[in-house]
Design a protein around this motif. Sequence first.
Motif, PDB file in Angstrom:
ATOM      1  N   VAL A   2      15.176   1.716  -0.174  1.00 44.99           N
ATOM      2  CA  VAL A   2      14.177   1.771  -1.252  1.00 44.99           C
ATOM      3  C   VAL A   2      14.411   0.641  -2.252  1.00 44.99           C
ATOM      4  N   ARG A   3      15.672   0.386  -2.595  1.00 48.71           N
ATOM      5  CA  ARG A   3      15.969  -0.656  -3.572  1.00 48.71           C
ATOM      6  C   ARG A   3      15.577  -2.036  -3.044  1.00 48.71           C
ATOM      7  N   GLU A   4      15.907  -2.322  -1.772  1.00 46.12           N
ATOM      8  CA  GLU A   4      15.586  -3.632  -1.218  1.00 46.12           C
ATOM      9  C   GLU A   4      14.073  -3.810  -1.087  1.00 46.12           C
ATOM     10  N   ALA A   5      13.371  -2.729  -0.699  1.00 41.18           N
ATOM     11  CA  ALA A   5      11.915  -2.816  -0.581  1.00 41.18           C
ATOM     12  C   ALA A   5      11.276  -3.082  -1.937  1.00 41.18           C
ATOM     13  N   ALA A   6      11.804  -2.435  -2.981  1.00 41.82           N
ATOM     14  CA  ALA A   6      11.274  -2.667  -4.328  1.00 41.82           C
ATOM     15  C   ALA A   6      11.534  -4.101  -4.765  1.00 41.82           C
ATOM     16  N   SER A   7      12.728  -4.613  -4.452  1.00 40.75           N
ATOM     17  CA  SER A   7      13.050  -6.001  -4.826  1.00 40.75           C
ATOM     18  C   SER A   7      12.110  -6.974  -4.129  1.00 40.75           C
ATOM     19  N   ASN A   8      11.847  -6.783  -2.843  1.00 41.85           N
ATOM     20  CA  ASN A   8      10.955  -7.671  -2.111  1.00 41.85           C
ATOM     21  C   ASN A   8       9.533  -7.604  -2.661  1.00 41.85           C
ATOM     22  N   THR A   9       9.109  -6.407  -3.031  1.00 35.87           N
ATOM     23  CA  THR A   9       7.757  -6.259  -3.595  1.00 35.87           C
ATOM     24  C   THR A   9       7.629  -7.026  -4.902  1.00 35.87           C
ATOM     25  N   ILE A  10       8.676  -6.928  -5.725  1.00 39.73           N
ATOM     26  CA  ILE A  10       8.642  -7.608  -7.015  1.00 39.73           C
ATOM     27  C   ILE A  10       8.650  -9.124  -6.837  1.00 39.73           C
ATOM     28  N   LYS A  11       9.469  -9.614  -5.910  1.00 39.59           N
ATOM     29  CA  LYS A  11       9.668 -11.050  -5.790  1.00 39.59           C
ATOM     30  C   LYS A  11       8.615 -11.738  -4.926  1.00 39.59           C
ATOM     31  N   HIS A  12       8.087 -11.045  -3.894  1.00 37.53           N
ATOM     32  CA  HIS A  12       7.306 -11.776  -2.896  1.00 37.53           C
ATOM     33  C   HIS A  12       5.880 -11.253  -2.684  1.00 37.53           C
ATOM     34  N   ALA A  13       5.641  -9.974  -2.966  1.00 34.44           N
ATOM     35  CA  ALA A  13       4.388  -9.378  -2.483  1.00 34.44           C
ATOM     36  C   ALA A  13       3.186  -9.679  -3.389  1.00 34.44           C
TER      37      ALA A  13
ATOM     38  N   ARG B 134      13.881   7.865  -7.732  1.00 30.89           N
ATOM     39  CA  ARG B 134      12.461   7.670  -8.067  1.00 30.89           C
ATOM     40  C   ARG B 134      12.328   7.087  -9.474  1.00 30.89           C
ATOM     41  N   ALA B 135      13.103   7.634 -10.424  1.00 34.13           N
ATOM     42  CA  ALA B 135      13.027   7.132 -11.797  1.00 34.13           C
ATOM     43  C   ALA B 135      13.502   5.682 -11.860  1.00 34.13           C
ATOM     44  N   GLU B 136      14.590   5.381 -11.130  1.00 36.53           N
ATOM     45  CA  GLU B 136      15.109   4.006 -11.115  1.00 36.53           C
ATOM     46  C   GLU B 136      14.085   3.042 -10.540  1.00 36.53           C
ATOM     47  N   THR B 137      13.400   3.435  -9.443  1.00 31.14           N
ATOM     48  CA  THR B 137      12.444   2.546  -8.794  1.00 31.14           C
ATOM     49  C   THR B 137      11.223   2.306  -9.697  1.00 31.14           C
ATOM     50  N   ALA B 138      10.723   3.381 -10.311  1.00 30.41           N
ATOM     51  CA  ALA B 138       9.570   3.236 -11.209  1.00 30.41           C
ATOM     52  C   ALA B 138       9.899   2.341 -12.387  1.00 30.41           C
TER      53      ALA B 138
ATOM     54  N   LEU C  93       9.799  -1.283 -11.272  1.00 25.77           N
ATOM     55  CA  LEU C  93       8.483  -1.813 -10.939  1.00 25.77           C
ATOM     56  C   LEU C  93       7.598  -1.982 -12.184  1.00 25.77           C
ATOM     57  N   GLU C  94       7.822  -1.145 -13.195  1.00 32.01           N
ATOM     58  CA  GLU C  94       6.918  -1.111 -14.349  1.00 32.01           C
ATOM     59  C   GLU C  94       6.814  -2.451 -15.078  1.00 32.01           C
ATOM     60  N   PRO C  95       7.895  -3.170 -15.361  1.00 33.21           N
ATOM     61  CA  PRO C  95       7.737  -4.447 -16.081  1.00 33.21           C
ATOM     62  C   PRO C  95       6.923  -5.484 -15.318  1.00 33.21           C
ATOM     63  N   HIS C  96       6.745  -5.292 -14.008  1.00 33.70           N
ATOM     64  CA  HIS C  96       6.030  -6.261 -13.181  1.00 33.70           C
ATOM     65  C   HIS C  96       4.607  -5.805 -12.857  1.00 33.70           C
ATOM     66  N   GLY C  97       4.206  -4.726 -13.532  1.00 35.11           N
ATOM     67  CA  GLY C  97       2.842  -4.254 -13.350  1.00 35.11           C
ATOM     68  C   GLY C  97       2.629  -3.592 -12.005  1.00 35.11           C
ATOM     69  N   VAL C  98       3.643  -3.042 -11.411  1.00 31.61           N
ATOM     70  CA  VAL C  98       3.526  -2.389 -10.114  1.00 31.61           C
ATOM     71  C   VAL C  98       3.712  -0.897 -10.329  1.00 31.61           C
ATOM     72  N   SER C  99       2.750  -0.097  -9.882  1.00 31.68           N
ATOM     73  CA  SER C  99       2.848   1.353 -10.005  1.00 31.68           C
ATOM     74  C   SER C  99       3.534   1.930  -8.760  1.00 31.68           C
ATOM     75  N   LEU C 100       4.099   3.111  -8.897  1.00 33.28           N
ATOM     76  CA  LEU C 100       4.838   3.754  -7.809  1.00 33.28           C
ATOM     77  C   LEU C 100       4.149   5.058  -7.432  1.00 33.28           C
ATOM     78  N   ARG C 101       3.899   5.209  -6.123  1.00 34.52           N
ATOM     79  CA  ARG C 101       3.422   6.503  -5.593  1.00 34.52           C
ATOM     80  C   ARG C 101       4.528   7.041  -4.681  1.00 34.52           C
ATOM     81  N   TRP C 102       5.047   8.159  -5.052  1.00 27.58           N
ATOM     82  CA  TRP C 102       6.249   8.742  -4.404  1.00 27.58           C
ATOM     83  C   TRP C 102       5.872  10.079  -3.781  1.00 27.58           C
ATOM     84  N   SER C 103       6.195  10.283  -2.533  1.00 27.29           N
ATOM     85  CA  SER C 103       5.959  11.575  -1.877  1.00 27.29           C
ATOM     86  C   SER C 103       7.213  11.966  -1.093  1.00 27.29           C
TER      87      SER C 103
END
Length: 626
Positions: free
Chosen positions: A541-552, A503-507, A510-520
């Motif tokens: 989780v890592r691949e989903a975060a990468s796709n969000t940063i690059k494409h979403a 969770r800490a790694e994913t947040a 995402l933070e430098p790209h202005g993307v917030s993380l909601r983790w449950s």
Amino acid sequence: MNATRLMLLAPLMRLVLLSATGLVMFLGMVLVALQPATGWSWSPEHWRSLDETHPAIWASLLTGLLAWLISSWVWALKPGHIPAMLFAASGFATLAFCFSSFAPWIAVPMKEETVAWIWAVNMLGASAFGIIMTCLFLIYPSRLTNWKTLSVLTVFGFGSWTLLRTFGPFQDFAEVQRITTFEMLAIVAAVIWQFRSSASDPRRRAIAVWLGASTLLGAGAFIATVAAPITLGFSALILENYAFSFFLVIYVGLAIGLMRYRLFDLGSWAYRLVFYASASIALILLDIALISFLALDPGQAFGISLLLVAFAYLPARDFLWRRIVQRRRATDDDLFHLVLDAAFKPSEQERTAGWKALLQDHFHPLELTEVDGAVAEPGIDREGISLTVPGVAGIPSLRLMHANHGRALFAPRDTGIVMHLVRLMEQAETSRSAYDRGVSEERLRIARDIHDNIGAQLMRALHSAMPDRKDAMIRDTLADLRDVINNAQSPVLPLDEVLADLRAETAERLEPHGVSLRWSLQADAGIRLIPSTIHTFRSLVREAASNTIKHAGAKRLDVHLRITPHKVEVAIEDDGSGFDLATARLGQGLANMKARVEGMGGEFTLAQGTSGARLLAEFPHEVAGP
């Protein structure tokens, strides 16, 4: 249809006619043998009983009848075959001298002229047998050099000798033994010549070896027991009428050779025949020597003879059998290693070459060619000349020609060896395919891990503004790279600790790209997962975060994990631009995620969320031990 029936019935009709001729003659001679001493009588009540007739009569009659039946059977089946015709003629000659040989044993009073004619028939029949047999072996199994000249010399030489001693002033019926002795030697010489001339043809050599063994055994036994002793001025070792039965060995051997029955086995049969016959001769000679020179009791002599033959002759026979007849065969271990060496060649061309080399080294054929079409079972063709090998493991079917450098025929045991090799090759091919699949899967795993984990880690380090943090992330990436190479995941960790780090790694990513993380997270306390499960959802989780940063182009990423004792559910959704499901294609990362999940027996779904993309994964897992 009628022509076909006639073709099938013709041999049977010939056989019945020839057999009937022999039987009629046999019954006529039996009738003569049973006549009373007082003269001819048609009344059975006056005939002698079977016990009163000499056993030599029946030995002669049965030998002549069987020789005629065997030779006429071969001639009936092969009427246009010149060797078969000569064989039948020799059978008639044997019938003549056997049926006329027991004149001294019959009780019917006969005139001197009648007895002379009976002895003449006996002499002519015996000489004709030797002449015909010599001519037969001059042309079969192959025509020898100058066979015509030799045939003429045989007929003229032995025929003139016989006629001079049968009729006219030079008449001497006792000369028949000397004549037959030299005829037997001529037969033996022709057989040996046939064997030497057939060195380049395994089919002819197999026949020659078999005919030679049977002829040498039959003729040699008659010469040794009757003809040679009488020729040298001694008494025959056994009655001539009993010795006639040795000729049946020649007739059985010739019948098998002319019919080419199981041609590929004739060579081994011949050696067995010679070995068994020599064992019998050795036993008899040893028994006679012990009785004659040591004056032992016959029972003791026979027992000692059996013991010596068992301990001395049989081991020598086995040694000679292995050296002369049996070619060295590779053991199962040798074959297995040779097959493995061929099966694990890197390319199909090299595997084919290795398989051909294996067959070449084992059977030593003069020719090895590919066969058009599929072959289901190994088979022997052309009377042992060729052996067909089924295709296996993508290798085409093959045909082997002229075994053992052209010096042997393929035998039924070779088909068994081929089938054994084919099964070994199939098993090796299965193992090789499994090995190749394992190598391919391992390569794919490494590629996925590098793409999903190492790539994500390096991207994370690239966007980190703090040098110390960047160094720490690179060190973590190197540790992950070692895990990828060794396929050895981190030691089993408590679930809450693993997920907290993730969770800490994913947040942080995402933070430098202005993307917030909601983790449950929904999970029972104290669950410890095996490394493969941790690696799978970490990669998701890592691949989903990468796709969000690059494409979403998203502002938020929702990650929901639900872990039960036997199942992991992952739901990841962003609020980005989303995509069109009808035209969307999985990239390398998403394809890797799908393959990982389905490889663990789970389900992977990519869908359109409320505003962005939604990823759903569900797969079973095993709970790690304490």
